[in-house]
Structure formats: structure tokens, C-alpha cells
Design a protein around this motif. Structure first.
Motif, PDB file in Angstrom:
ATOM      1  N   ASP A 108      -6.545 -48.522  -4.381  1.00  0.00           N
ATOM      2  CA  ASP A 108      -5.397 -48.492  -5.285  1.00  0.00           C
ATOM      3  C   ASP A 108      -5.716 -47.558  -6.444  1.00  0.00           C
ATOM      4  N   PHE A 109      -4.895 -46.504  -6.590  1.00  0.00           N
ATOM      5  CA  PHE A 109      -5.047 -45.665  -7.783  1.00  0.00           C
ATOM      6  C   PHE A 109      -3.663 -45.433  -8.394  1.00  0.00           C
ATOM      7  N   GLY A 110      -3.159 -46.483  -8.984  1.00  0.00           N
ATOM      8  CA  GLY A 110      -1.846 -46.443  -9.625  1.00  0.00           C
ATOM      9  C   GLY A 110      -1.931 -46.918 -11.062  1.00  0.00           C
ATOM     10  N   ASN A 111      -0.772 -47.384 -11.565  1.00  0.00           N
ATOM     11  CA  ASN A 111      -0.696 -47.985 -12.903  1.00  0.00           C
ATOM     12  C   ASN A 111      -1.295 -47.078 -13.965  1.00  0.00           C
ATOM     13  N   ARG A 112      -0.690 -45.889 -14.098  1.00  0.00           N
ATOM     14  CA  ARG A 112      -1.101 -44.881 -15.078  1.00  0.00           C
ATOM     15  C   ARG A 112      -2.449 -44.247 -14.739  1.00  0.00           C
ATOM     16  N   PHE A 113      -2.801 -44.253 -13.476  1.00  0.00           N
ATOM     17  CA  PHE A 113      -3.969 -43.487 -13.034  1.00  0.00           C
ATOM     18  C   PHE A 113      -3.741 -42.017 -13.376  1.00  0.00           C
ATOM     19  N   SER A 114      -4.773 -41.343 -13.858  1.00  0.00           N
ATOM     20  CA  SER A 114      -4.646 -39.954 -14.272  1.00  0.00           C
ATOM     21  C   SER A 114      -5.851 -39.169 -13.780  1.00  0.00           C
ATOM     22  N   ALA A 115      -5.578 -38.027 -13.169  1.00  0.00           N
ATOM     23  CA  ALA A 115      -6.658 -37.159 -12.694  1.00  0.00           C
ATOM     24  C   ALA A 115      -6.303 -35.717 -13.016  1.00  0.00           C
ATOM     25  N   VAL A 116      -7.192 -35.029 -13.718  1.00  0.00           N
ATOM     26  CA  VAL A 116      -7.087 -33.588 -13.946  1.00  0.00           C
ATOM     27  C   VAL A 116      -8.170 -32.961 -13.088  1.00  0.00           C
ATOM     28  N   GLY A 117      -7.751 -32.225 -12.070  1.00  0.00           N
ATOM     29  CA  GLY A 117      -8.658 -31.767 -11.041  1.00  0.00           C
ATOM     30  C   GLY A 117      -8.289 -32.445  -9.736  1.00  0.00           C
ATOM     31  N   SER A 118      -8.911 -32.041  -8.680  1.00  0.00           N
ATOM     32  CA  SER A 118      -8.549 -32.541  -7.364  1.00  0.00           C
ATOM     33  C   SER A 118      -9.164 -33.905  -7.080  1.00  0.00           C
ATOM     34  N   VAL A 119      -8.390 -34.759  -6.402  1.00  0.00           N
ATOM     35  CA  VAL A 119      -8.891 -36.029  -5.878  1.00  0.00           C
ATOM     36  C   VAL A 119      -9.105 -35.848  -4.387  1.00  0.00           C
ATOM     37  N   VAL A 120     -10.350 -35.929  -3.927  1.00  0.00           N
ATOM     38  CA  VAL A 120     -10.710 -35.590  -2.555  1.00  0.00           C
ATOM     39  C   VAL A 120     -11.093 -36.857  -1.798  1.00  0.00           C
ATOM     40  N   LEU A 121     -10.364 -37.117  -0.713  1.00  0.00           N
ATOM     41  CA  LEU A 121     -10.643 -38.258   0.156  1.00  0.00           C
ATOM     42  C   LEU A 121     -10.840 -37.790   1.595  1.00  0.00           C
ATOM     43  N   ASP A 122     -11.262 -36.556   1.791  1.00  0.00           N
ATOM     44  CA  ASP A 122     -11.389 -35.995   3.129  1.00  0.00           C
ATOM     45  C   ASP A 122     -12.314 -36.842   3.997  1.00  0.00           C
ATOM     46  N   GLY A 123     -11.836 -37.162   5.204  1.00  0.00           N
ATOM     47  CA  GLY A 123     -12.662 -37.898   6.149  1.00  0.00           C
ATOM     48  C   GLY A 123     -12.920 -39.337   5.783  1.00  0.00           C
ATOM     49  N   ARG A 153       3.053 -44.762 -10.314  1.00  0.00           N
ATOM     50  CA  ARG A 153       2.914 -44.392 -11.731  1.00  0.00           C
ATOM     51  C   ARG A 153       1.580 -43.689 -11.985  1.00  0.00           C
ATOM     52  N   ALA A 154       1.228 -42.815 -11.067  1.00  0.00           N
ATOM     53  CA  ALA A 154      -0.016 -42.060 -11.197  1.00  0.00           C
ATOM     54  C   ALA A 154       0.309 -40.599 -11.477  1.00  0.00           C
ATOM     55  N   SER A 155      -0.649 -39.908 -12.069  1.00  0.00           N
ATOM     56  CA  SER A 155      -0.481 -38.496 -12.390  1.00  0.00           C
ATOM     57  C   SER A 155      -1.704 -37.742 -11.910  1.00  0.00           C
ATOM     58  N   LEU A 156      -1.478 -36.802 -10.966  1.00  0.00           N
ATOM     59  CA  LEU A 156      -2.538 -35.951 -10.442  1.00  0.00           C
ATOM     60  C   LEU A 156      -2.195 -34.518 -10.803  1.00  0.00           C
ATOM     61  N   HIS A 157      -3.111 -33.841 -11.475  1.00  0.00           N
ATOM     62  CA  HIS A 157      -2.814 -32.515 -12.010  1.00  0.00           C
ATOM     63  C   HIS A 157      -3.886 -31.517 -11.566  1.00  0.00           C
ATOM     64  N   ASN A 158      -3.497 -30.665 -10.642  1.00  0.00           N
ATOM     65  CA  ASN A 158      -4.363 -29.557 -10.219  1.00  0.00           C
ATOM     66  C   ASN A 158      -3.455 -28.455  -9.694  1.00  0.00           C
ATOM     67  N   PRO A 159      -2.748 -27.786 -10.597  1.00  0.00           N
ATOM     68  CA  PRO A 159      -1.629 -26.930 -10.195  1.00  0.00           C
ATOM     69  C   PRO A 159      -2.003 -25.779  -9.279  1.00  0.00           C
ATOM     70  N   ASN A 160      -3.197 -25.276  -9.322  1.00  0.00           N
ATOM     71  CA  ASN A 160      -3.567 -24.116  -8.525  1.00  0.00           C
ATOM     72  C   ASN A 160      -4.255 -24.480  -7.217  1.00  0.00           C
ATOM     73  N   GLY A 161      -4.261 -25.744  -6.882  1.00  0.00           N
ATOM     74  CA  GLY A 161      -4.919 -26.157  -5.649  1.00  0.00           C
ATOM     75  C   GLY A 161      -4.348 -27.468  -5.165  1.00  0.00           C
ATOM     76  N   GLU A 162      -5.212 -28.289  -4.593  1.00  0.00           N
ATOM     77  CA  GLU A 162      -4.798 -29.565  -4.030  1.00  0.00           C
ATOM     78  C   GLU A 162      -4.957 -30.668  -5.071  1.00  0.00           C
ATOM     79  N   ALA A 163      -3.879 -31.338  -5.384  1.00  0.00           N
ATOM     80  CA  ALA A 163      -3.956 -32.476  -6.294  1.00  0.00           C
ATOM     81  C   ALA A 163      -4.591 -33.679  -5.595  1.00  0.00           C
ATOM     82  N   LEU A 164      -4.200 -33.904  -4.340  1.00  0.00           N
ATOM     83  CA  LEU A 164      -4.788 -34.965  -3.522  1.00  0.00           C
ATOM     84  C   LEU A 164      -5.145 -34.364  -2.180  1.00  0.00           C
ATOM     85  N   SER A 165      -6.437 -34.353  -1.865  1.00  0.00           N
ATOM     86  CA  SER A 165      -6.897 -33.829  -0.589  1.00  0.00           C
ATOM     87  C   SER A 165      -7.426 -34.985   0.235  1.00  0.00           C
ATOM     88  N   ALA A 166      -6.693 -35.329   1.292  1.00  0.00           N
ATOM     89  CA  ALA A 166      -7.079 -36.457   2.138  1.00  0.00           C
ATOM     90  C   ALA A 166      -6.980 -36.064   3.604  1.00  0.00           C
TER      91      ALA A 166
END
Length: 854
Positions: free
Chosen positions: A509-524, A535-548
Motif C-alpha cells: 500500500d502506497f497511498g494516503n498522501r504518499f509522495s515520491a520525487v523520482g522513480s518508484v521501481v518495482l520491476d520483477g 491520493r498518492a503523488s509520483l513525480h518523475n516527469p522525464n521518465g517513469e514515475a512508476l516502473s513495475a
């Protein structure tokens, strides 16, 4: 003064010594006259109150207070006339000469109160019942291999040149309370040299004990307690207390207010309990306390104001109780760890809670903590280096790097780490709780835990703050992974959370005002529960915000309610069970790809619900994805979608407008030969649901899309013709509408031609020239009587029958063989004949395509 070889007589005594003699006489009288009822067993020379004597002025005392050392020696050896006392008490005396009791067996206790020694007290290899020095001033004490059956006390004494107790055996207590060792022994260069000392009931260097030089207790064995509380040990830059291989059956107490300037060495020591609460240790850049291989049967306390400048090294130690460092301060500025306990073993808890401060690295590599590792509210600072190194640590219960309520304040105190926290390949039996903790990697990773195993929940939630990458590569969480409310910040374009190959046995669970600047990587990664974020915010405009990519989520993925990703959400080749739901999300990507589901497999429902914005700018890639059910009833598809080889088995039912919206969706897919497949897929699902009309409508739309891709205009025109006539073969009977229209138009045309006399017989009948020949002027005009038919009269002309006869190939209705338009209208018959063949051929083509599809 001459002494007899065996006994001392009164004639040999000076004035103070005579008083001592009188005391001996009284003792003798008591023990040789049975009529005395209260026998005395002590010889006592105590002029006045000894506490009022200033022993520091003893060097100025005159003969009225002087006692020769030889007299005391003779008394202790029992060489006086008939007198052998059990205790010799001497107070306020100046002992002249060297009191040398080396290798002697003393017959009675010796108690010296407020006495001043001109020379060294020698007790080497002596045997005594008990020796008590109270408030005395001595040059030094030499007591190597001394043996006392009771206690040895040098309390409130001042000793200028150290004490030597090497190999001594004290069956009772060794008391050096409030004693000041102002220098070092000439023979051993120690203020207190007590190597291999044996004490039966405890050793007390406390309550004002002071040493200006090293205290050596190497190999000493203390049967009770060893106390240094309130002591001052000073040997700046060197070893102040050297106690390697020390054995203490009770507790070694340096609390409270013990001050040590110099190193404390307890390597390979064995202690019942180590209490350093409130102690102040200062060794500059070296280890203030070094206890490699230390064994403690009970607890170790570095708490309640403990301070170690130079750090503490308890590598490979074994602690039977708990290690409490709460409100302790560990400072190391020389590149060494502030607290080093690699391969340490703690049977209960390790506590570094509120008030704990470490300046320098805390090193726990390979440590084994059987209870909890509780560091709530602790502060760890090592700049840009590693603040906590705990590689390969095993913790039996919970690890808490979190905030904790402050009893003296309404606010909570956060765990703070300035520098990386390393938990690589560690194993935690319970929770890893970092709620409210602050991790600042100072340019490096904030939390590095590849290969971590957590037996219960991983909590990086509720105001958890990481500045720098959080590495969980190959980690395993056997409970829940809760990151809700956490803040994971690093540079844009960098990785905020690297959880490649993470295994979570329940939910992530990554909600409830979760905030990430940079990529969140869950590959594999493998999530045996579900992945949920709202209600989460993932910010990585020039790449992958969530990589899974290649993620496996057995219970599905839910991105809900104001989930916002600035950057691509990459679920390429993911394996998702139950559902993938994106509802109320806001997806934005600079490179255009909002959602990448290429090659994903969803064994449940792909639910694309109402987005947070009416218009979605970007692209969704569903190519090669496989879905059991697609639910897009409330979704607004973006202008660009990749759908080649996207397959799904069922669709969520909706109103009739969905088909039109879905055709627009399909038309937004990438161009090329694969465009046919995307329409065929939707049509296949419609046919399986019994919606044949909708299926044909979709297939026609697909052919329209293909026609637009043709390079030549004539080919596009041909495709357009097929579209209008037979719906590219999907509506073969559409040609009948065109046929009927052509028939009606032809019938009207030929009716008008006949009305205006432009229809004539095509051939002569019974010698009557054809009206065609007549019209061409080859013969005179037909006589009026020829206009009437005879028995061989041709059939009457019917414009609609004639039109039908022209349009029907092969079949003849008898009109086109007899009647023929005049002048240029003859070409109309050819046109209608060709049109009939076109209609027939097109119908056959359409029917064959329909049969082929079936």
C-alpha cells in the motif's frame, strides 16, 4: 634504639609509642585476668577525633606523633612482650621509616586512621587478616601477591606514587573509595597495577576515587561488584583503565558520574552486568571504550547521560540481557565508528531511544539481537557517510526506527539518520517500523536494504521521510508493506524507491498522501496480495514515475482516487490477478506514454474508470496485453493508443454509445497491418456476446481505417466502393439496396424514353423492318398499319421490367432482346448491363467473404 631479636620492651619506646605500649598492656591484662568481664581485642592509639586531623600536613608532625614503622612491624608479627593483639588501630600518627611487611604473616588486623607515611607501605607476598587504611597519606603501596583473609581498604587516602596489587588475593572486599592516586608506580608505571588480582567480595573504586595515570586490572577476578561510580580516571591520550580479560561476577558499575579521560579496555572481559549510565568517557579520536569479545551475563547500560568521545567498540560481544543506549551520546570524529558492535549477540533488546545521539557510524554488521531493536527517537549523524551499517544483522523481534511520543512534550520525537542506513541481507523476525522516521542520505542512499527479510510488516509510512534512494532490491516482506503517507524524495530522473524483485506476502500500500520525487521501481517484484494506491503523488516527469515491469500482483493493482503520476506508469509484462483498476487517476507524461501495459497479462478485470480529467493527453500502450475482462464503460480514451495484438475475452456491458466510443478508441491505435487485428478482437468479443450487428459495425470501421492507409487514390476509391456496396463483405446484402436503386432509376429512365419515342424494336418480325432501321433512314418510314402488332407481335415494353432485365446477368426477362433505346441512349443499356454484372460480382464476393469468416 636497639631491639631484641624477638620481643620489644618498654625501655625501647618513645612517648607516643609508650601509649601504644600501655594499650598493649591493657590488652594483656584483659586476656590474663578472668575477673575482667569485657575483654579488649585491639590495641588502639587514637588521640582525639581522627576526622579532625589534617593528614596532608603530616610531614610537619613532630616526635609527639611519630611512630616508627619497625614498632608496628613487631607488633603485627607478635614480637612484643606477652602481647599478641587481634587488631592494631593507630590514628593520627606519622609513621617514620619504611613499613616493610614483605613476605610476612601478620597476626592481627591493621587499621590506620589519618596516618601519614614517610615511606612506602610494602605488603608484597604478605599474609594478613585484614588491612584498613582510612584517610591516610602514603607515597605508595607495594602489595604484589598480598593475601588478606578479610578486606583490604584504602579509603579516603592520598597515594602519591600508585598502588601495586599484582597477583594479590583479597578474600573480602577491596575498597579504594574516595582515594586519590596522584601518580604512577615506579615499578609498573600504573596508578593502580592490579593485574591478576583476585577479590572475593567486590572492589570499590567509587565516590571520589581518582587516578592520575592508568588503572590496570588485566586478568583480575572480582567475586562481587566492581564499582567506579563517581570515580575520575585520567590518562589523556592513553589507556586510563586497562581491564582486558577481567572477570566480574557481579556488575561493573561506572554509573553515575564516572569520568574517564583516556581509553577503557575491557577486551575479552567477563562481567555479570555492565552499568555505564551517566558515565563520561573521553579519548579523542580513539575508542573511549574498547571491549572486543566482551561477555556480559546480564544487561549493558550506556544510557541516561552516558557520553563517549571516541566511540565504543564492543565487537563480537555477548550480552545476556539487554543493551540500553537511551539518552546516551557516542561521538567519533576520527573515521572510526561511534558505536561498533559487529558480530555482537544480545539476548534481549537493544534500545537507542529518545535522547540517543551518535556522531559517526553505528556499526552492527553480523550482529544478532534476539529481542527488539528499538531506536525510536534516536539521532544518528555521519554526514555523507554511512550512519548505520547493519549488514547481515539478525533481529528476533521488531526493528523500530520511528518517531516516539516525548513524555515531557506534546510532540513526538523522530528517529533521524543523517547518512545512509544499511540493512543489507539482514533478517528481522517481526516488523521493520520506520513510521515518522527521517532518513537523509546526504547524496547517497537513504535506506539500503537489498536482500532484507522482514518476518512481519514493513512500515515506511505516516510521515516517513527519505531524502535519497530507498533500496529494497530482492527484499522479502512476509507481512504487509505499508508506505502510505511516506515521502520518498531524490533528484528528478533518479530512483526514489528501488524495490526490484521485492517479495511481499500480503499487500503493498502506497497511498494516503504518499509522495515520491523520482522513480518508484518495482520491476520483477512479487506481491502475493494486492498493490493499492490512492491520493498518492509520483513525480518523475522525464521518465517513469512508476516502473513495475514483470511485476506479479496476485490480488490485483488498484490506482484510485486522486492518484497522480507525472511520468509513465510502466506495467510492461506484468502478471496481474483479479483486477487492474485505474479510477480517478491523473496521469501525465512528458514523453507522451501515460500507461504502458505492453505484454501484460491480467487474469481478471482491466477496469479503466472515469479519469480525474475529461481529456487525457498522452498515450496508453496495451499492445500484446492479455485481459480476461475489459471494463471501459466510464473511461475516456486518449487520442493515442497502442492496441496491436491486445486481446480480451469479455467486455463490461454498457449503453449503445459505447460501441461508437470504442470505434474512436480503436481508430486512435497505431497504424499499420496490425490495425485489422484490433478491430477483429473487439468484433470477436461482440460476436461471443451475441452482438453480431455491433461486431459487423466494428469490422467495417476497421476496414475504413485500413482504407485510409492505402497509398494510391484508386485503391482507396475501390475500397470506398466496397465500403458503400457490401460493407467490405461484412454487409453483402447492402448491394441489394444499390441494385434496387439502380433498377428504380433505370425503370424511370426507360419509361421516359418510351414516352418520348426513344424505344424501338431491336429486330424485324415477319418481314416487317425494324424500327431501328427505319429510324436510321435506310427504309421509308413504317406505314401506319405496321405499328399494329400481328400474331407475331413482340411483348409490350415495360420500363421497370426492361431495367431489371438489363441489371440481371444471365437471367432474361424478354425485354432487352426486343427493345432498344434509340440514338445515344443505347449506351445506357450497356451501362446497366455492366452495372448488373458489377452488382452480381460484388454480391458473390461479399457472400464468399461472409462464408469464409464463418
Amino acid at each position: 634504639m636497639a631491639l631484641s631479636p624477638h620481643y620489644l620492651t618498654r625501655r625501647d619506646l618513645t612517648s607516643p609509642e609508650s601509649r601504644l605500649w600501655d594499650a598493649l598492656a591493657r590488652w594483656d591484662a584483659v586476656h590474663h585476668h578472668d575477673k575482667l568481664s569485657a575483654p579488649e581485642d585491639a590495641v588502639n592509639l587514637a588521640p582525639g577525633d581522627p576526622s579532625q586531623v589534617d593528614v596532608n600536613t603530616g610531614a610537619t608532625w613532630g616526635s609527639d606523633r611519630q611512630v616508627r614503622a619497625d614498632l608496628i612491624r613487631q607488633i603485627l608479627l607478635g614480637r612484643t612482650e606477652r602481647c599478641r593483639p587481634r587488631k592494631l588501630v593507630l590514628a593520627g600518627a606519622r609513621i617514620t621509616g619504611r613499613l616493610d611487611l614483605e613476605h610476612l604473616a601478620l597476626t592481627c588486623h591493621l587499621k590506620l586512621v589519618s596516618c601519614y607515611f614517610d615511606d612506602t607501605l610494602v605488603l608484597d607476598q604478605a599474609e594478613a587478616s585484614g588491612i584498613y587504611l582510612i584517610n591516610c597519606h602514603l607515597p605508595s603501596i607495594e602489595a604484589t601477591q598480598l593475601h588478606t583473609r578479610h578486606s583490604f581498604k584504602a579509603e579516603n587516602c592520598t597515594i602519591r606514587n600508585g598502588v601495586t596489587l599484582i597477583g594479590a588475593r583479597i578474600d573480602g572486599q577491596l575498597v579504594l573509595r574516595n582515594t586519590k592516586l596522584l601518580g604512577v608506580s615506579r615499578s609498573h608505571n600504573d596508578a593502580l597495577a592490579a593485574d591478576a588480582l583476585t577479590v572475593g567480595r567486590g572492589m570499590y573504586c567509587d565516590k571520589g576515587f581518582r587516578s592520575e595515570g592508568p588503572v590496570s586490572l588485566v586478568g583480575a577476578q572480582i567475586g562481587g561488584r566492581l564499582k567506579f561510580d563517581g570515580a575520575r580516571l585520567r590518562h589523556a591520550g592513553e589507556t586510563a583503565l586497562h581491564a582486558d580479560e577481567l572477570v566480574v561476577a557481579g556488575n561493573l558499575c561506572m554509573a553515575p558520574n564516572c569520568e574517564v579521560v583516556g581509553a577503557v579496555l575491557l577486551n575479552a572481559a567477563r562481567i555479570g552486568e555492565l552499568d555505564c549510565a551517566g558515565a563520561q568517557l573521553d579519548h579523542g579520536t580513539g575508542a573511549a571504550l574498547q571491549a572486543v569479545g566482551l561477555q556480559v551475563a546480564q544487561s549493558v547500560r550506556f544510557n541516561n547521560g552516558f557520553r563517549a568521545v571516541g566511540g565504543v567498540d564492543i565487537t563480537n560481544c555477548q550480552i545476556g540481557g539487554r543493551l540500553d543506549c537511551t539518552k546516551g551520546e557516542f561521538i567519533q570524529g576520527g573515521g572510526r565508528p561511534a558505536l561498533e558492535m559487529s558480530r555482537a549477540r544480545v539476548e534481549q533488546n537493544m534500545l537507542c531511544r529518545t535522547g540517543f545521539r551518535a556522531t559517526g557510524m553505528v556499526l552492527l554488521d553480523g550482529a544478532d539481537i534476539r529481542g527488539n531493536l528499538s531506536w525510536e527517537g534516536g539521532q544518528f549523524n555521519n554526514g555523507a557517510g554511512v550512519a548505520i551499517s547493519a549488514q547481515g544483522v539478525r533481529v528476533g523481534r521488531n526493528v523500530r526506527l520511528a518517531k516516539i511520543a516525548d513524555p515531557g512534550s506534546p510532540h513526538a520525537v523522530k528517529f533521524q539518520a543523517t547518512g545512509s542506513v544499511v540493512l543489507a541481507d539482514s533478517e528481522i523476525g517481526g516488523q521493520l517500523d520506520c513510521q515518522g522516521g527521517s532518513f537523509d542520505g546526504q547524496g547517497g542512499p537513504a535506506l539500503s536494504a537489498p536482500g532484507l527479510i522482514v518476518g512481519s510488516d514493513l512500515l515506511l509510512a505516516n510521515d516517513f521521510h527519505a531524502t535519497g534512494t530507498v533500496r529494497l532490491i530482492g527484499a522479502e516482506v512476509r507481512g504487509h508493506a505499508d508506505w502510505s503517507g511516506g515521502r520518498f524524495h531524490t533528484d528528478v530522473g533518479a530512483v526514489a524507491v528501488n524495490a526490484t524483485r521485492l517479495v511481499v506476502h500480503h499487500n503493498l500500500d502506497f497511498g494516503n498522501r504518499f509522495s515520491a520525487v523520482g522513480s518508484v521501481v518495482l520491476d520483477g517484484s512479487q506481491i502475493k496480495g494486492k498493490i493499492e494506491s490512492s491520493r498518492a503523488s509520483l513525480h518523475n516527469p522525464n521518465g517513469e514515475a512508476l516502473s513495475a515491469s514483470r511485476v506479479e500482483a496476485l490480488q490485483g493493482i488498484r490506482l484510485l482516487h486522486r492518484f497522480a503520476a507525472t511520468g509513465t506508469v510502466n506495467l510492461e509484462s506484468a502478471s496481474i490477478g483479479v483486477e487492474l483498476t485505474i479510477d480517478g487517476a491523473k496521469l501525465t507524461a512528458a514523453d507522451g506514454t501515460l500507461l504502458n501495459l505492453r505484454g501484460a497479462e491480467i487474469t481478471g478485470t482491466l477496469r479503466l474508470a472515469k479519469p480525474s480529467e475529461r481529456t487525457i493527453n498522452g498515450e496508453i500502450d496495451l499492445s500484446y496485453a492479455r485481459v480476461l475482462q475489459l471494463d471501459d464503460t466510464g473511461f475516456v480514451w486518449p487520442a493515442r493508443t497502442r492496441l496491436d495484438h491486445f486481446t480480451y475475452e469479455t467486455l463490461e456491458e454498457g449503453d449503445q454509445s459505447l460501441t461508437g466510443r470504442r470505434k474512436e478508441w480503436l481508430s486512435s491505435s497505431s497504424a499499420g497491418t496490425q490495425s485489422r487485428q484490433v478491430y477483429q478482437q473487439l468484433a470477436k468479443v461482440y460476436r461471443a456476446a451475441g452482438k453480431s450487428a455491433a461486431a459487423r459495425e466494428v469490422l467495417v470501421a476497421g476496414e475504413d481505417a485500413r482504407a485510409k492507409e492505402l497509398p494510391n487514390s484508386w485503391r482507396r476509391g475501390l475500397r470506398r466502393l466496397l465500403r458503400l456496396t457490401i460493407g467490405y463483405g461484412h454487409h453483402p446484402f447492402w448491394i441489394i439496396r444499390w441494385f434496387v436503386g439502380a433498377w428504380a432509376l433505370g425503370g424511370l429512365l426507360f419509361y421516359l424514353l418510351d414516352y418520348y419515342g426513344q424505344i424501338a424494336l431491336a429486330n424485324n418480325l415477319d418481314g416487317i423492318p425494324s424500327c431501328l432501321q427505319q429510324a436510321q433512314g435506310n427504309i421509308p418510314a413504317c406505314p401506319p398499319e405496321h405499328t399494329k402488332t400481328t400474331a407475331n407481335t413482340p411483348p409490350s415494353f415495360f420500363g421497370w421490367v426492361y431495367s431489371l432485365d438489363l441489371l440481371l446477368p444471365v437471367v432474361s426477362l424478354g425485354q432487352r432482346a426486343v427493345w432498344f433505346p434509340l440514338h445515344g441512349w443505347v449506351w445506357v443499356t450497356s451501362f446497366f448491363t455492366c452495372l448488373g454484372w458489377i452488382f452480381a460480382t460484388t454480391l458473390v464476393y461479399g457472400l464468399s467473404r461472409a462464408i469464409q469468416r464463418e
